[in-house]
Scaffold this motif. Structure first.
Motif, PDB file in Angstrom:
ATOM      1  N   LEU A 153     -14.243  30.907 -14.333  1.00 58.14           N
ATOM      2  CA  LEU A 153     -13.945  30.957 -15.770  1.00 58.14           C
ATOM      3  C   LEU A 153     -15.133  30.477 -16.593  1.00 58.14           C
ATOM      4  CD1 LEU A 153     -10.272  29.617 -15.786  1.00 58.14           C
ATOM      5  CD2 LEU A 153     -11.019  31.954 -16.240  1.00 58.14           C
ATOM      6  N   LEU A 154     -15.851  29.471 -16.073  1.00 59.82           N
ATOM      7  CA  LEU A 154     -17.028  28.976 -16.782  1.00 59.82           C
ATOM      8  C   LEU A 154     -18.122  30.042 -16.834  1.00 59.82           C
ATOM      9  CD1 LEU A 154     -18.339  26.550 -18.181  1.00 59.82           C
ATOM     10  CD2 LEU A 154     -19.202  25.826 -15.942  1.00 59.82           C
ATOM     11  N   VAL A 155     -18.292  30.769 -15.730  1.00 59.41           N
ATOM     12  CA  VAL A 155     -19.267  31.862 -15.709  1.00 59.41           C
ATOM     13  C   VAL A 155     -18.894  32.921 -16.731  1.00 59.41           C
ATOM     14  CG1 VAL A 155     -20.180  33.761 -14.310  1.00 59.41           C
ATOM     15  CG2 VAL A 155     -19.987  31.484 -13.329  1.00 59.41           C
ATOM     16  N   GLN A 156     -17.604  33.226 -16.823  1.00 60.38           N
ATOM     17  CA  GLN A 156     -17.146  34.205 -17.812  1.00 60.38           C
ATOM     18  C   GLN A 156     -17.488  33.765 -19.236  1.00 60.38           C
ATOM     19  OE1 GLN A 156     -12.910  34.920 -16.974  1.00 60.38           O
ATOM     20  NE2 GLN A 156     -13.484  37.010 -16.481  1.00 60.38           N
ATOM     21  N   VAL A 157     -17.302  32.486 -19.513  1.00 59.67           N
ATOM     22  CA  VAL A 157     -17.605  31.977 -20.852  1.00 59.67           C
ATOM     23  C   VAL A 157     -19.092  32.112 -21.169  1.00 59.67           C
ATOM     24  CG1 VAL A 157     -17.681  29.890 -22.262  1.00 59.67           C
ATOM     25  CG2 VAL A 157     -15.644  30.393 -20.910  1.00 59.67           C
ATOM     26  N   VAL A 158     -19.930  31.756 -20.202  1.00 53.95           N
ATOM     27  CA  VAL A 158     -21.378  31.860 -20.403  1.00 53.95           C
ATOM     28  C   VAL A 158     -21.786  33.310 -20.640  1.00 53.95           C
ATOM     29  CG1 VAL A 158     -23.622  31.520 -19.313  1.00 53.95           C
ATOM     30  CG2 VAL A 158     -21.854  29.775 -19.081  1.00 53.95           C
ATOM     31  N   LEU A 159     -21.189  34.218 -19.873  1.00 57.30           N
ATOM     32  CA  LEU A 159     -21.504  35.641 -20.028  1.00 57.30           C
ATOM     33  C   LEU A 159     -21.053  36.161 -21.391  1.00 57.30           C
ATOM     34  CD1 LEU A 159     -20.551  36.996 -16.498  1.00 57.30           C
ATOM     35  CD2 LEU A 159     -22.837  36.629 -17.413  1.00 57.30           C
ATOM     36  N   LEU A 160     -19.893  35.686 -21.850  1.00 56.74           N
ATOM     37  CA  LEU A 160     -19.409  36.110 -23.168  1.00 56.74           C
ATOM     38  C   LEU A 160     -20.352  35.636 -24.269  1.00 56.74           C
ATOM     39  CD1 LEU A 160     -17.187  37.335 -24.967  1.00 56.74           C
ATOM     40  CD2 LEU A 160     -16.104  35.082 -24.989  1.00 56.74           C
ATOM     41  N   LEU A 161     -20.800  34.383 -24.175  1.00 54.89           N
ATOM     42  CA  LEU A 161     -21.743  33.867 -25.167  1.00 54.89           C
ATOM     43  C   LEU A 161     -23.032  34.672 -25.155  1.00 54.89           C
ATOM     44  CD1 LEU A 161     -21.246  30.023 -24.683  1.00 54.89           C
ATOM     45  CD2 LEU A 161     -20.588  31.361 -26.677  1.00 54.89           C
ATOM     46  N   ASP A 162     -23.510  34.994 -23.966  1.00 51.38           N
ATOM     47  CA  ASP A 162     -24.734  35.781 -23.854  1.00 51.38           C
ATOM     48  C   ASP A 162     -24.555  37.169 -24.460  1.00 51.38           C
ATOM     49  OD1 ASP A 162     -27.416  36.456 -22.681  1.00 51.38           O
ATOM     50  OD2 ASP A 162     -26.187  37.833 -21.500  1.00 51.38           O
ATOM     51  N   PHE A 163     -23.385  37.765 -24.210  1.00 53.43           N
ATOM     52  CA  PHE A 163     -23.114  39.101 -24.744  1.00 53.43           C
ATOM     53  C   PHE A 163     -23.046  39.090 -26.266  1.00 53.43           C
ATOM     54  CE2 PHE A 163     -19.705  41.862 -26.409  1.00 53.43           C
ATOM     55  CZ  PHE A 163     -20.305  43.100 -26.199  1.00 53.43           C
ATOM     56  N   VAL A 164     -22.364  38.094 -26.842  1.00 52.39           N
ATOM     57  CA  VAL A 164     -22.202  38.032 -28.293  1.00 52.39           C
ATOM     58  C   VAL A 164     -23.548  37.824 -28.983  1.00 52.39           C
ATOM     59  CG1 VAL A 164     -21.207  36.697 -30.173  1.00 52.39           C
ATOM     60  CG2 VAL A 164     -19.809  37.260 -28.192  1.00 52.39           C
TER      61      VAL A 164
END
Length: 411
Positions: A153-164
């Protein structure tokens, strides 16, 4: 009897031919899709075994080694965990084998993209072998799966921030009025959807006449975080864009909803409890589909990060000792290309996702009663979602203020 045997042999032969045809059609470009398909297959197998394997597992002596036979739910959870463990080991072994692959000349590049018939056979054997392991190993895997799921879940959050942030930088980089207007429109739509969504949360999860202080706290805390995003982003010292703040606001609201929807169906403040029987199958299918989509996105997005790869070095590169013809030279140049994504990290994401999917299918291994028939239902699921939302908020605010606090560092 003879005719039935012939028919079975023919069906088996046709199935083998069909598998061989599908496997031979997997190319370098479609390899990642094939891995995603294999992961989706593991979810389907886990779902099926959760529903039908309990009576059979009760008769296996090394699994049912208790003086008193556990209830059906224990065997359902155990079946899911054993399939998940096999899937986890399969992708973990691949992740270890692929460490350090930097260019297509490496023999392991072919291993990553090819050999699919052998991979499928090894995957099947590994999953089957998990059902011969003692219960102690499965219990240990259940424990570490909770931590692995949190890491996923933490990896998903980091990826979302990077995408945004990448999305915002790309539109701002055009430096045209149309794209600035588009940024504003998308941001406004996200904020309108966010506040409308929060209004629905108050309506469904804080019913009148019930003491729903915890649900109210979750929703109000989400609104405070949303307000904090806007204040930090628009602060003169930060000078950030409103688009990332609006998208993250909508995402945090969604996490709050998913947490509240994960509350037990018999909880009086859960507005979905009146429809528990109607949505049980739909929740299961939706949960599996969401898991597959999030894993596919995470694996492809994370694996494609070339920053995880050091640039290929070739200190001994020079002119060949023997002259090559034009075709051989082009083939050599093609094989010397650097890989487009980190194979090892790609498989690691699937390893963590195997743990996460097991937790979803078992209600984080603490489900009882009717909740055990649903995906991601139970108080552990609620708190995991809430904490994930708070972690998302913390990481976003940090990404905004870190360049100010540490101007000499690159972020």
């Amino acid at each position: 009897m003879w005719a039935a045997s012939c028919l079975a042999s023919c069906c088996a032969a046709c199935a083998c031919d069909a598998c061989r045809t599908v496997v031979s059609g997997i190319s370098r470009r479609s390899a990642r899709i094939a891995y995603c398909g294999l992961f989706a297959l593991s979810l389907i197998v886990s779902w099926i075994l959760r529903e039908v394997a309990a009576p059979l597992m009760e008769k296996i002596p090394w699994i049912n080694s208790f003086h008193t036979t556990p209830n059906r739910e224990w065997f359902e959870t155990d079946a899911v965990l054993r399939v998940s463990l096999g899937n986890f080991l399969f992708f973990t072994i691949l992740a270890i084998l692929m460490i350090g692959v930097k260019n297509q000349k490496d023999p392991r590049d072919s291993m990553h993209h090819g050999g699919w018939m052998m991979k499928i056979i090894c995957w099947c054997l590994m999953v089957i072998f998990m059902f011969f392991l003692p219960n102690g190993i499965i219990s240990f895997y259940e424990t570490i799966s909770k931590f692995g799921s949190g890491l996923f879940l933490l990896v998903q959050v980091v990826l979302l921030l990077d995408f945004v942030h990448s999305w915002n930088d790309k539109w701002v980089g055009y430096d045209e009025q149309f794209w600035y207007v588009a940024l504003l429109v998308v941001s406004l739509v996200c904020y309108v959807a966010t506040f409308a969504f929060n209004g629905l949360l108050f309506h469904f999860f804080t019913p009148p006449g019930q003491d729903c202080g915890l649900n109210t706290f979750f929703i109000v805390m989400t609104l405070i975080l949303i307000f904090g995003f806007a204040v930090v982003t628009l602060h003169p010292s930060v000078g950030g864009s409103i688009l990332p703040a609006s998208v993250l606001s909508l995402y945090c609201t969604y996490l709050c909803y998913s947490a509240l929807a994960s509350e037990p169906r018999d909880y009086e403040c859960n507005g979905l409890h009146k429809h528990s029987k109607a949505v049980s199958s739909g929740t299961l299918a939706l949960g599996l589909l969401t898991t597959v989509l999030s894993v596919v996105y995470s694996a492809v997005r994370a694996g494609s990060s070339t920053t995880l790869l050091s640039p290929p070095s070739s200190p001994r590169a020079g002119k060949p000792l023997l002259p090559l013809d034009k075709v051989d030279e082009e083939e050599e140049k093609e094989r010397s290309k650097p890989v487009s994504y980190s194979y090892s990290f790609f498989h690691l994401i699937f390893s963590l996702a195997s743990m996460y999917s097991a937790m979803l299918l078992t209600g984080w291994s603490t489900s009882v009663g009717e909740s055990g028939k649903l995906v991601d239902v139970g108080w552990p699921s609620v708190w995991v979602r809430i904490v994930t939302g708070w972690a998302t908020a913390a990481l976003f605010i940090w990404s905004q203020i870190a360049p100010i606090l540490f101007p000499e560092r690159e972020f």
